[in-house]
Each structure stands twice: as C-alpha cells, then as structure tokens.
Design a protein around this motif. Structure first.
Motif, PDB file in Angstrom:
ATOM      1  N   VAL A  51      -7.484  18.445  -1.131  1.00  0.00           N
ATOM      2  CA  VAL A  51      -7.687  19.361  -2.644  1.00  0.00           C
ATOM      3  C   VAL A  51      -6.117  20.008  -2.019  1.00  0.00           C
ATOM      4  O   VAL A  51      -5.049  19.801  -2.934  1.00  0.00           O
ATOM      5  CB  VAL A  51      -8.587  20.016  -3.793  1.00  0.00           C
ATOM      6  N   PRO A  52      -5.525  20.547  -1.209  1.00  0.00           N
ATOM      7  CA  PRO A  52      -4.948  22.059  -0.667  1.00  0.00           C
ATOM      8  C   PRO A  52      -3.719  20.475  -1.054  1.00  0.00           C
ATOM      9  O   PRO A  52      -2.338  20.876  -1.126  1.00  0.00           O
ATOM     10  CB  PRO A  52      -4.959  22.085   0.050  1.00  0.00           C
ATOM     11  N   LEU A  53      -3.961  19.318  -0.378  1.00  0.00           N
ATOM     12  CA  LEU A  53      -2.366  18.792   0.246  1.00  0.00           C
ATOM     13  C   LEU A  53      -1.581  18.095  -1.166  1.00  0.00           C
ATOM     14  O   LEU A  53      -0.560  18.157  -0.777  1.00  0.00           O
ATOM     15  CB  LEU A  53      -2.913  17.360   1.398  1.00  0.00           C
ATOM     16  N   ALA A  54      -3.128  17.779  -1.882  1.00  0.00           N
ATOM     17  CA  ALA A  54      -2.702  17.232  -3.019  1.00  0.00           C
ATOM     18  C   ALA A  54      -2.042  18.277  -3.599  1.00  0.00           C
ATOM     19  O   ALA A  54      -0.229  17.762  -4.367  1.00  0.00           O
ATOM     20  CB  ALA A  54      -3.990  16.496  -4.214  1.00  0.00           C
ATOM     21  N   GLU A  55      -2.316  19.406  -3.732  1.00  0.00           N
ATOM     22  CA  GLU A  55      -0.920  20.688  -4.434  1.00  0.00           C
ATOM     23  C   GLU A  55      -0.105  20.436  -3.830  1.00  0.00           C
ATOM     24  O   GLU A  55       1.346  21.248  -4.372  1.00  0.00           O
ATOM     25  CB  GLU A  55      -1.692  22.099  -4.438  1.00  0.00           C
ATOM     26  N   GLN A  56      -0.333  20.715  -2.453  1.00  0.00           N
ATOM     27  CA  GLN A  56       1.520  21.074  -1.993  1.00  0.00           C
ATOM     28  C   GLN A  56       2.194  19.917  -2.035  1.00  0.00           C
ATOM     29  O   GLN A  56       4.062  20.028  -2.010  1.00  0.00           O
ATOM     30  CB  GLN A  56       1.055  20.813  -0.726  1.00  0.00           C
ATOM     31  N   VAL A  57       2.166  18.387  -2.051  1.00  0.00           N
ATOM     32  CA  VAL A  57       2.320  17.178  -2.777  1.00  0.00           C
ATOM     33  C   VAL A  57       3.389  17.221  -3.920  1.00  0.00           C
ATOM     34  O   VAL A  57       4.092  17.288  -4.111  1.00  0.00           O
ATOM     35  CB  VAL A  57       1.633  15.862  -2.885  1.00  0.00           C
ATOM     36  N   LEU A  58       2.825  18.052  -4.581  1.00  0.00           N
ATOM     37  CA  LEU A  58       3.158  18.216  -5.923  1.00  0.00           C
ATOM     38  C   LEU A  58       3.834  19.783  -6.192  1.00  0.00           C
ATOM     39  O   LEU A  58       5.086  19.606  -6.960  1.00  0.00           O
ATOM     40  CB  LEU A  58       2.474  19.195  -7.273  1.00  0.00           C
ATOM     41  N   GLN A  59       4.423  19.981  -5.389  1.00  0.00           N
ATOM     42  CA  GLN A  59       5.032  21.265  -4.796  1.00  0.00           C
ATOM     43  C   GLN A  59       5.830  21.335  -4.800  1.00  0.00           C
ATOM     44  O   GLN A  59       6.886  21.586  -5.011  1.00  0.00           O
ATOM     45  CB  GLN A  59       4.261  22.539  -4.519  1.00  0.00           C
ATOM     46  N   THR A  60       5.908  20.420  -3.395  1.00  0.00           N
ATOM     47  CA  THR A  60       6.975  19.393  -3.423  1.00  0.00           C
ATOM     48  C   THR A  60       7.982  18.686  -3.877  1.00  0.00           C
ATOM     49  O   THR A  60       9.115  18.789  -3.658  1.00  0.00           O
ATOM     50  CB  THR A  60       6.781  18.962  -1.292  1.00  0.00           C
ATOM     51  N   ARG A  61       7.477  17.845  -4.495  1.00  0.00           N
ATOM     52  CA  ARG A  61       8.110  17.533  -5.150  1.00  0.00           C
ATOM     53  C   ARG A  61       8.878  18.356  -6.661  1.00  0.00           C
ATOM     54  O   ARG A  61      10.123  17.991  -6.670  1.00  0.00           O
ATOM     55  CB  ARG A  61       7.205  16.453  -6.244  1.00  0.00           C
ATOM     56  N   ALA A  62       8.286  19.662  -7.207  1.00  0.00           N
ATOM     57  CA  ALA A  62       9.041  19.888  -7.605  1.00  0.00           C
ATOM     58  C   ALA A  62      10.113  20.504  -7.604  1.00  0.00           C
ATOM     59  O   ALA A  62      11.205  20.766  -7.574  1.00  0.00           O
ATOM     60  CB  ALA A  62       8.069  21.089  -8.293  1.00  0.00           C
TER      61      ALA A  62
END
Length: 320
Positions: A51-62
């Motif tokens: 889950v933390p990795l998925a949230e990090q992917v969304l943050q880096t996408r933004a």
C-alpha cells in the motif's frame, strides 16, 4: 502361449501410467468449491506491505505531471499532425519517419503542430473494476464500466485511494512545478524543476514495475489495450483484423511497465548537430525518452543508462 503373453504385456504396458476418471463426476458440485477458493484468494489482496508503494506511485505521478506542465511552457513541443511523433526544439526535424494515416504514403516528412502534455505523457486507459476478482467483463458490458488511467487502476487495486486529498498534500508542498508565469523562471529554477521531474519519472516507472510483480496486468498482443486484473476482458475492441466488418477479440499476454507507462522515444539534437535535423544524418543522431530529453534541455543531469542511446559523444553527420 508366447503370443498370449506378448498381447497381455502390450495391453498392460499401454494402461500403466494412465489415470482414469469417472464419468459420474458432477461439475456442479465442484462449482461452489471453486468459487470459495476464488473468494479466499481475494482476501489476500490488497497486500498490506504494498500500500505505501502504491501511494508513492500516485504522488510521483502528480509530481511528474506538474513538472512536465511547467517545462513545456518554456521549451516548445512539436507533435506530428498524422502520427505520434514528438520533437522538442524550436523547429521540427526533417527526418522522413512519418507513418501517416492508412491511405497516406509512408516515410514522409512530418507536418508539425504545437504539442501539449498528452503528447509527452501518453495516457493509457483501462476498465475500472469494482473489485479485483470480479467476473470477466463481457462485450455487452463494456459501457457499464468507466475508463480510467491504467496506473491509477493499478494503484487502486493495490490499496491506494486516488481520491484521498491527504495523499497529495505532501506532493503539493514539495512541488515547484505548475507555477503561473513559468516563462519568467531563472535558469537555476528551471534546472531544479527538471531534476525533480526526472527523479519523479524514474521513481514512477520503478514503482509501477514493482507493483506489476504482485498485481497482474494484461496487454493485447496485437494492439495497445491494457487490462489490470488477473484475466483480460472479452470486449471485442481489437482492430487488428482489417478484413473483418466487426472488431475482433483481444489476445492477452503479461503486461510490463512499458505498456502502462510508455517511454515514447524521440530524436534528440546534440550540440554538434545542425540546427534542424536532416534525413541524411539520421544514422548519427541519438534518441531519448521524451521526458528525459525535455528535462535534459532544462539542465537536468541525465542518468548514465541513457548515454548510449543519446550518443552524447558521437560523431556528427558529414556535411553534404
């Protein structure tokens, strides 16, 4: 007597090692057991540690979207009118690589128009599932499901909530991109934005690659359709069979990070190259992913793994 023994040996030799199934087996009794196994498998997802990795992917996408949106206001982007080719520079190149439409002749000079964010970051969409192990989407149900970016769907299945405002609060504080009046930024500020954007690009692709090790995704062998889930959908949207009046079904294979996040290679102009790239020197020019080329023109430090394809120290094309 010898003939009888030989016949018995042949018959026994053919039957040994074979497994015989009863014809009285009722598949209807096995159906509840199969559905129960699928439900038990669904309980293991989402994986809590991912889950933390998925949230990090969304943050880096933004961060990536904000950084690219700022840089394209300073550095002009040209997109071909008839094909997906993109070039970053004051003028488009003259290399004859335009594939054009179906009825146009191939290998022509590109017709350039002003490009934008969607020309830099290719949007790959997929069906949004209600849950990961739901039933396969049929052709008649294709309008009952929304189309969302494939990376967002992957992160959603991995346990991240794309609509969580707290997820992007830290991103907005760290981001320098997306500012108003980007043309007035100093070279040092542009270099800072480019380095942050390039770092976000590398972290974004690396995070998606790690998520694909845990969560399955499929891509069609004959087109670019992507489906995030254990099995592909049955919507007949593949247009590979040109002779058919209806669109055919997809042929699925395992997807990679390049299917969800395409790099989109572009021609790159080096200091030793002419102001406008010519078709005669195409063997001497280098390539680079469009995001890497955009950030490098803003002064970002490019990782060494791109130096070979960029031909930074290569020879220039001979003058005709």
């Amino acid at each position: 007597m010898a003939l009888r023994k030989k016949l018995c040996f042949d018959v026994l030799g053919e039957t040994i090692g074979r497994r015989f199934y009863s014809s009285k087996l009722d598949l209807k009794k096995l159906r509840p057991m199969i559905l129960k196994r699928i439900e038990n498998r669904a309980k293991a997802y989402p994986v809590r540690n991912m889950v933390p990795l998925a949230e990090q992917v969304l943050q880096t996408r933004a961060l990536l979207i904000q950084g690219v949106s700022t840089l394209i206001k300073v550095f002009p982007v040209h997109a071909c009118k008839f094909c997906p080719e993109v070039f970053i520079g004051e003028e488009g190149h003259l290399i004859q690589t335009c594939c054009g439409y179906r009825r146009r002749s191939k290998n022509r000079v590109h017709e350039w128009v002003s490009g934008g964010l969607n020309d830099i970051l290719t949007l790959v969409e997929t069906f949004h599932l209600h849950h990961m192990f739901q039933r396969v989407i049929k052709h008649e149900q294709r309008f009952d499901f929304d189309r969302v970016p494939a990376v967002v769907e992957l992160c959603w299945q991995a346990g991240a909530d794309p609509n969580d405002e707290n997820l992007y609060s830290r991103t907005q504080e760290e981001s320098v991109g997306g500012v108003i009046g980007a043309e007035s930024l100093s070279p040092e500020e542009l270099r800072m934005i480019a380095n942050g954007t390039l770092k976000a690009w590398e972290m974004f692709r690396s995070g998606v690659d790690r998520l694909l090790l845990v969560y399955p995704a499929k891509v069609c062998k004959d087109c670019s359709e992507v489906h995030v889930g254990p099995s592909g959908h049955r919507a007949r949207l593949c247009g590979v069979f040109k002779y058919e009046s209806w669109r055919g079904a997809h042929f699925w294979k395992k997807a990679t990070v390049d299917d969800l996040v395409p790099q989109k290679m572009v021609w790159r102009r080096r200091p030793q190259d002419p102001p406008v790239l010519l078709n005669e020197g195409r063997d001497f020019y280098g390539h680079a992913p469009v995001v890497v080329d955009l950030c490098s023109q803003a002064g970002a430090i490019v990782p060494k793994k791109y130096h070979c394809m960029m031909k930074c120290q290569g020879l220039s094309a001979p003058r005709v």
